[in-house]
Scaffold this motif. Structure first.
Motif, short mmCIF file in Angstrom:
data_model
loop_
_atom_site.label_atom_id
_atom_site.label_comp_id
_atom_site.label_asym_id
_atom_site.label_seq_id
_atom_site.Cartn_x
_atom_site.Cartn_y
_atom_site.Cartn_z
N SER A 1 0.48 -0.98 0.14
CA SER A 1 0.11 0.08 -0.07
C SER A 1 0.39 0.64 0.15
O SER A 1 0.60 2.38 0.23
CB SER A 1 -0.68 0.47 0.74
N HIS A 2 2.26 1.30 0.01
CA HIS A 2 3.05 2.71 0.02
C HIS A 2 2.99 3.25 0.74
O HIS A 2 2.80 3.96 1.06
CB HIS A 2 3.00 3.19 -1.63
N PRO A 3 3.49 2.74 1.95
CA PRO A 3 3.05 3.76 3.08
C PRO A 3 4.47 4.47 3.28
O PRO A 3 5.20 4.17 2.37
CB PRO A 3 2.87 1.64 4.90
N GLU A 4 4.03 5.37 4.14
CA GLU A 4 4.64 6.18 4.24
C GLU A 4 5.94 5.78 5.77
O GLU A 4 6.69 6.32 5.94
CB GLU A 4 4.51 7.83 4.80
N ILE A 5 5.36 4.71 7.02
CA ILE A 5 6.39 4.72 7.62
C ILE A 5 6.77 2.97 7.00
O ILE A 5 5.48 2.41 7.64
CB ILE A 5 5.99 4.37 9.35
N ILE A 6 7.74 2.12 7.60
CA ILE A 6 8.05 0.70 7.73
C ILE A 6 8.70 0.31 8.88
O ILE A 6 9.65 1.22 9.48
CB ILE A 6 9.01 0.45 6.74
N LEU A 7 7.44 -0.53 10.15
CA LEU A 7 8.50 -0.79 10.68
C LEU A 7 8.44 -2.22 10.67
O LEU A 7 8.22 -2.99 10.67
CB LEU A 7 7.07 -0.41 12.09
N ALA A 8 10.41 -2.63 10.77
CA ALA A 8 10.45 -4.31 10.91
C ALA A 8 11.20 -4.43 12.14
O ALA A 8 12.18 -4.19 12.14
CB ALA A 8 11.48 -3.57 9.73
N ASP A 9 10.61 -4.94 12.92
CA ASP A 9 11.57 -6.10 13.33
C ASP A 9 12.30 -7.21 13.20
O ASP A 9 11.73 -7.84 12.49
CB ASP A 9 10.85 -6.54 13.96
N GLU A 10 13.63 -7.06 13.20
CA GLU A 10 14.81 -8.38 12.81
C GLU A 10 14.32 -8.65 10.96
O GLU A 10 13.77 -9.80 11.23
CB GLU A 10 14.84 -9.17 13.39
N PRO A 11 13.70 -8.21 10.20
CA PRO A 11 13.16 -8.98 9.19
C PRO A 11 14.77 -9.76 8.14
O PRO A 11 13.99 -10.51 7.74
CB PRO A 11 13.37 -7.33 7.76
N THR A 12 15.61 -9.53 8.16
CA THR A 12 16.21 -10.33 7.93
C THR A 12 16.75 -11.23 9.14
O THR A 12 17.70 -12.27 8.74
CB THR A 12 17.55 -9.27 7.44
N GLY A 13 16.10 -11.27 9.80
CA GLY A 13 16.79 -12.63 10.53
C GLY A 13 16.90 -14.09 10.61
O GLY A 13 17.62 -14.41 11.03
N ASN A 14 15.70 -14.67 9.72
CA ASN A 14 15.92 -15.85 9.18
C ASN A 14 15.76 -16.21 7.49
O ASN A 14 15.97 -16.97 7.20
CB ASN A 14 14.26 -15.98 9.56
N LEU A 15 17.25 -14.89 7.29
CA LEU A 15 16.87 -15.30 5.88
C LEU A 15 18.65 -15.54 6.19
O LEU A 15 19.69 -15.11 6.04
CB LEU A 15 16.66 -14.24 4.96
N ASP A 16 18.92 -15.90 4.73
CA ASP A 16 20.09 -16.12 4.50
C ASP A 16 20.73 -14.85 3.62
O ASP A 16 19.87 -13.81 3.01
CB ASP A 16 20.03 -17.33 3.29
N SER A 17 21.99 -15.53 2.99
CA SER A 17 22.51 -13.33 2.98
C SER A 17 22.59 -13.03 1.67
O SER A 17 22.10 -11.67 1.49
CB SER A 17 24.12 -13.85 3.02
N HIS A 18 21.88 -13.75 0.42
CA HIS A 18 21.38 -13.57 -0.38
C HIS A 18 19.80 -12.27 -0.13
O HIS A 18 19.42 -11.60 -0.94
CB HIS A 18 21.52 -14.42 -1.53
N SER A 19 19.41 -13.71 0.07
CA SER A 19 17.64 -12.64 0.15
C SER A 19 18.09 -12.02 1.10
O SER A 19 17.17 -10.78 1.46
CB SER A 19 17.43 -13.87 0.67
#
Ligand SMILES: Nc1ncnc2c1ncn2[C@@H]1O[C@H](COP(=O)(O)OP(=O)(O)O)[C@@H](O)[C@H]1O
Ligand SMILES: [Mg+2]
Length: 267
Positions: free
Chosen positions: A167-185
């Motif tokens: 929805s193209h929000p103006e504020i993004i709140l991210a709580d460890e968004p890459t915590g479960n991702l491999d280095s490429h993702s």
């Protein structure tokens, strides 16, 4: 001192305190917390487990309320925003990326991603088209009719990020968004957040990975429910300003020049 024009303050926390539990058993997740966020900041929040990072994001995102203190969102006290308006703000203005994805298990991913668009006024078909486009940005289009349980953790997080930005929000709140991702993702996610930020949006992200702070304009270290250190690496006057976004209608019809209805003999 400085007359340079800077972006406006969109989030202001003053003396914010969050207490959990009662009486002797109560403890403070946030203590007298002050924070002023300008549009276009990319803030990374670090700090040991239990120091209040998630509690802070939940309050900023209107998912939780403070025990005392003031939270101003675009100069409006959050405590006075009606439940109905809060729900609309969460869908249109604030994008969440949670640590544990928070996808709805009995909906295919495309419908998960389309959820925040319920408030957009779009017809369902268009909501699904927008969701599909968002999934395409994360190379998840082929899996749009899969259910969350059929995807790996990394894929689920990419779906969750597509949902956060649809929805193209103006504020993004991210709580460890890459915590479960491999280095490429993880890199793909950070590059996408970087692009969203460069368009003048505001990002507040919790991370344990110090190497990601190179993406931030400000790094805050928390300790025991308070700010320990707060360093701006980009001057307020150099923060990105909002870019004009094409209206949804134009995006919708910009693809093909010709009108397929006028073509004969095809399909
Ligand atoms: N719903 C809750 N009920 C009781 N205590 C909570 C709740 N949520 C968080 N806490 C407590 O508040 C403190 C901060 O938690 P949290 O914000 O999740 O920290 P972080 O995200 O930095 O690990 C912790 O001591 C935690 O146990
Ligand atoms: Mg947390």
């Amino acid at each position: 001192m400085n007359e340079e024009k800077t972006n406006e303050t969109i989030i202001k926390l003053e003396g914010l305190t969050k207490r959990f539990g009662y009486g002797d058993a109560s403890s403070y997740a946030l203590k007298n917390f002050d924070l002023e966020v300008k549009r276009g900041e990319f803030i990374m929040i670090m700090g040991p487990s239990g120091c209040g990072k998630t509690t802070l994001l939940n309050i900023i995102g209107l998912l939780d309320t403070a025990s005392s203190g003031t939270y101003l969102l675009n100069d409006e006290p959050a405590s006075r925003i009606s439940a109905k308006k809060q729900a609309r703000l969460r869908a249109k203005k604030i994008g969440f990326i949670f640590q544990n994805f928070n996808l709805i298990p009995n909906l295919p991913v495309i419908e998960n991603v389309a959820l925040p668009l319920v408030y957009s006024g779009y017809h369902k078909t268009r909501r699904l088209i927008k969701a599909s486009e968002a999934l395409d940005r994360f190379n998840m289009k082929e899996k749009e009719y899969y259910y969350p349980y059929q995807l790996s953790g990394g894929q689920q997080q990419r779906v969750a990020i597509a949902r956060a930005i649809v929805s193209h929000p103006e504020i993004i709140l991210a709580d460890e968004p890459t915590g479960n991702l491999d280095s490429h993702s993880s890199l793909a996610v950070m590059e996408e957040l970087k692009r969203i930020h460069s368009e003048g949006n505001t990002i507040i992200m919790v991370t344990h990975n110090p190497s990601l702070t190179s993406y931030a304009t400000r790094v805050i270290n928390m300790l025991d429910g308070a700010i320990d250190t707060d360093v701006k690496t980009v001057k307020d006057s150099d923060l990105p300003v909002p870019v004009e976004r094409k209206t949804p209608k134009r995006i919708f019809k910009s693809r093909k020049k010709s009108n397929p209805k006028k073509k004969k003999g095809k399909k």
